[in-house]
Motif scaffolding. Structure first.
Motif, PDB file in Angstrom:
ATOM      1  N   SER A   1     -17.652  -1.172 -13.506  1.00 38.79           N
ATOM      2  CA  SER A   1     -18.552  -2.083 -12.798  1.00 38.79           C
ATOM      3  C   SER A   1     -17.776  -3.326 -12.377  1.00 38.79           C
ATOM      4  O   SER A   1     -16.707  -3.633 -12.928  1.00 38.79           O
ATOM      5  CB  SER A   1     -19.721  -2.491 -13.701  1.00 38.79           C
ATOM      6  N   LEU A   2     -18.315  -4.040 -11.404  1.00 39.22           N
ATOM      7  CA  LEU A   2     -17.653  -5.276 -10.955  1.00 39.22           C
ATOM      8  C   LEU A   2     -17.526  -6.267 -12.106  1.00 39.22           C
ATOM      9  O   LEU A   2     -16.490  -6.937 -12.240  1.00 39.22           O
ATOM     10  CB  LEU A   2     -18.429  -5.899  -9.797  1.00 39.22           C
TER      11      LEU A   2
ATOM     12  N   MET B   1      -7.880  -4.370  -8.399  1.00 35.32           N
ATOM     13  CA  MET B   1      -9.285  -4.516  -8.761  1.00 35.32           C
ATOM     14  C   MET B   1     -10.136  -3.457  -8.065  1.00 35.32           C
ATOM     15  O   MET B   1     -11.049  -2.886  -8.670  1.00 35.32           O
ATOM     16  CB  MET B   1      -9.769  -5.930  -8.427  1.00 35.32           C
ATOM     17  N   TYR B   2      -9.827  -3.163  -6.810  1.00 29.01           N
ATOM     18  CA  TYR B   2     -10.532  -2.123  -6.068  1.00 29.01           C
ATOM     19  C   TYR B   2     -10.362  -0.763  -6.751  1.00 29.01           C
ATOM     20  O   TYR B   2     -11.319  -0.012  -6.912  1.00 29.01           O
ATOM     21  CB  TYR B   2     -10.013  -2.074  -4.629  1.00 29.01           C
ATOM     22  N   LEU B   3      -9.140  -0.456  -7.164  1.00 34.27           N
ATOM     23  CA  LEU B   3      -8.872   0.810  -7.845  1.00 34.27           C
ATOM     24  C   LEU B   3      -9.646   0.912  -9.160  1.00 34.27           C
ATOM     25  O   LEU B   3     -10.153   1.979  -9.507  1.00 34.27           O
ATOM     26  CB  LEU B   3      -7.381   0.980  -8.107  1.00 34.27           C
ATOM     27  N   ALA B   4      -9.716  -0.187  -9.887  1.00 31.52           N
ATOM     28  CA  ALA B   4     -10.465  -0.175 -11.146  1.00 31.52           C
ATOM     29  C   ALA B   4     -11.937   0.128 -10.879  1.00 31.52           C
ATOM     30  O   ALA B   4     -12.569   0.896 -11.609  1.00 31.52           O
ATOM     31  CB  ALA B   4     -10.310  -1.505 -11.869  1.00 31.52           C
TER      32      ALA B   4
ATOM     33  N   VAL C   1     -14.015 -10.294  -7.624  1.00 29.22           N
ATOM     34  CA  VAL C   1     -13.806  -8.845  -7.588  1.00 29.22           C
ATOM     35  C   VAL C   1     -14.570  -8.234  -6.417  1.00 29.22           C
ATOM     36  O   VAL C   1     -14.036  -7.392  -5.688  1.00 29.22           O
ATOM     37  CB  VAL C   1     -14.218  -8.185  -8.921  1.00 29.22           C
ATOM     38  N   ALA C   2     -15.797  -8.674  -6.207  1.00 31.84           N
ATOM     39  CA  ALA C   2     -16.593  -8.158  -5.085  1.00 31.84           C
ATOM     40  C   ALA C   2     -15.903  -8.460  -3.761  1.00 31.84           C
ATOM     41  O   ALA C   2     -15.821  -7.599  -2.874  1.00 31.84           O
ATOM     42  CB  ALA C   2     -17.995  -8.760  -5.109  1.00 31.84           C
ATOM     43  N   HIS C   3     -15.370  -9.660  -3.630  1.00 29.68           N
ATOM     44  CA  HIS C   3     -14.651 -10.045  -2.410  1.00 29.68           C
ATOM     45  C   HIS C   3     -13.421  -9.155  -2.210  1.00 29.68           C
ATOM     46  O   HIS C   3     -13.167  -8.668  -1.097  1.00 29.68           O
ATOM     47  CB  HIS C   3     -14.249 -11.521  -2.493  1.00 29.68           C
ATOM     48  N   ALA C   4     -12.675  -8.923  -3.273  1.00 26.14           N
ATOM     49  CA  ALA C   4     -11.484  -8.068  -3.191  1.00 26.14           C
ATOM     50  C   ALA C   4     -11.867  -6.660  -2.749  1.00 26.14           C
ATOM     51  O   ALA C   4     -11.214  -6.069  -1.876  1.00 26.14           O
ATOM     52  CB  ALA C   4     -10.777  -8.023  -4.544  1.00 26.14           C
ATOM     53  N   CYS C   5     -12.923  -6.127  -3.328  1.00 20.22           N
ATOM     54  CA  CYS C   5     -13.362  -4.771  -2.975  1.00 20.22           C
ATOM     55  C   CYS C   5     -13.796  -4.690  -1.517  1.00 20.22           C
ATOM     56  O   CYS C   5     -13.478  -3.715  -0.826  1.00 20.22           O
ATOM     57  CB  CYS C   5     -14.486  -4.317  -3.905  1.00 20.22           C
ATOM     58  N   HIS C   6     -14.476  -5.713  -1.039  1.00 18.73           N
ATOM     59  CA  HIS C   6     -14.890  -5.729   0.369  1.00 18.73           C
ATOM     60  C   HIS C   6     -13.680  -5.778   1.299  1.00 18.73           C
ATOM     61  O   HIS C   6     -13.644  -5.079   2.317  1.00 18.73           O
ATOM     62  CB  HIS C   6     -15.817  -6.907   0.655  1.00 18.73           C
TER      63      HIS C   6
ATOM     64  N   VAL D   1     -10.583  -4.694   0.752  1.00 18.16           N
ATOM     65  CA  VAL D   1      -9.878  -3.415   0.741  1.00 18.16           C
ATOM     66  C   VAL D   1     -10.715  -2.361   1.471  1.00 18.16           C
ATOM     67  O   VAL D   1     -10.185  -1.598   2.284  1.00 18.16           O
ATOM     68  CB  VAL D   1      -9.534  -2.966  -0.695  1.00 18.16           C
ATOM     69  N   GLU D   2     -12.003  -2.344   1.208  1.00 16.88           N
ATOM     70  CA  GLU D   2     -12.878  -1.359   1.861  1.00 16.88           C
ATOM     71  C   GLU D   2     -12.850  -1.518   3.381  1.00 16.88           C
ATOM     72  O   GLU D   2     -12.812  -0.525   4.117  1.00 16.88           O
ATOM     73  CB  GLU D   2     -14.313  -1.498   1.340  1.00 16.88           C
ATOM     74  N   ASP D   3     -12.834  -2.750   3.852  1.00 17.86           N
ATOM     75  CA  ASP D   3     -12.783  -2.993   5.300  1.00 17.86           C
ATOM     76  C   ASP D   3     -11.499  -2.447   5.918  1.00 17.86           C
ATOM     77  O   ASP D   3     -11.509  -1.988   7.059  1.00 17.86           O
ATOM     78  CB  ASP D   3     -12.900  -4.488   5.601  1.00 17.86           C
ATOM     79  N   ARG D   4     -10.413  -2.495   5.182  1.00 17.01           N
ATOM     80  CA  ARG D   4      -9.131  -1.991   5.702  1.00 17.01           C
ATOM     81  C   ARG D   4      -9.055  -0.473   5.707  1.00 17.01           C
ATOM     82  O   ARG D   4      -8.173   0.099   6.341  1.00 17.01           O
ATOM     83  CB  ARG D   4      -7.968  -2.563   4.893  1.00 17.01           C
ATOM     84  N   ARG D   5      -9.968   0.183   5.030  1.00 18.74           N
ATOM     85  CA  ARG D   5      -9.937   1.646   4.957  1.00 18.74           C
ATOM     86  C   ARG D   5     -10.332   2.307   6.280  1.00 18.74           C
ATOM     87  O   ARG D   5     -10.258   3.522   6.394  1.00 18.74           O
ATOM     88  CB  ARG D   5     -10.814   2.151   3.811  1.00 18.74           C
TER      89      ARG D   5
END
Length: 114
Positions: free
Chosen positions: A59-60, A49-52, A74-79, A81-85
């Motif tokens: 858009s989310l 979902m983050y990659l999409a 989707v917003a939760h998933a993106c957050h 993954v972003e935190d792990r970056r």
């Protein structure tokens, strides 16, 4: 026109599901399961979902529709993954997946006979 957008979004979802599944060793069936399933499958779905969203610019809401999930999921998933970056190794890995998603050729255009 609107239908074409959803067809393209579905193709993008298949692409990132394949990328994330391949990169994490998770089957598409497990990644797309309606339930959370295993932790690795949930993480692979979050990465897809983050990659999409980030790699393909969806858009989310469009990612949510393509994955059959809620926009807040989707917003939760993106957050997550972003935190792990913050981890440079993880960041490089995700950047390579984003590059792969962007480098894929577009799906063929469906033409309607006249």
């Amino acid at each position: 026109m609107i239908q074409e957008k959803w067809v393209k979004d579905a193709a993008h979802a298949r692409l990132v599901v394949g990328l994330a599944g391949y990169a994490l060793g998770v089957s598409e069936a497990d990644l797309l399961a309606r339930t959370r399933k295993r932790r690795d499958a949930a993480f692979a779905r979050q990465v897809a979902m983050y990659l999409a969203h980030t790699g393909l610019g969806m858009s989310l809401a469009r990612v949510a529709y393509a994955f059959g999930r809620d926009r807040s999921t989707v917003a939760h998933a993106c957050h997550l993954v972003e935190d792990r970056r913050d981890d440079p190794q993880f960041d490089d890995w995700v950047a390579a997946l984003e590059d792969s998603a962007r480098a894929a050729p577009p799906p063929p255009v469906q033409t309607v006979p006249q």
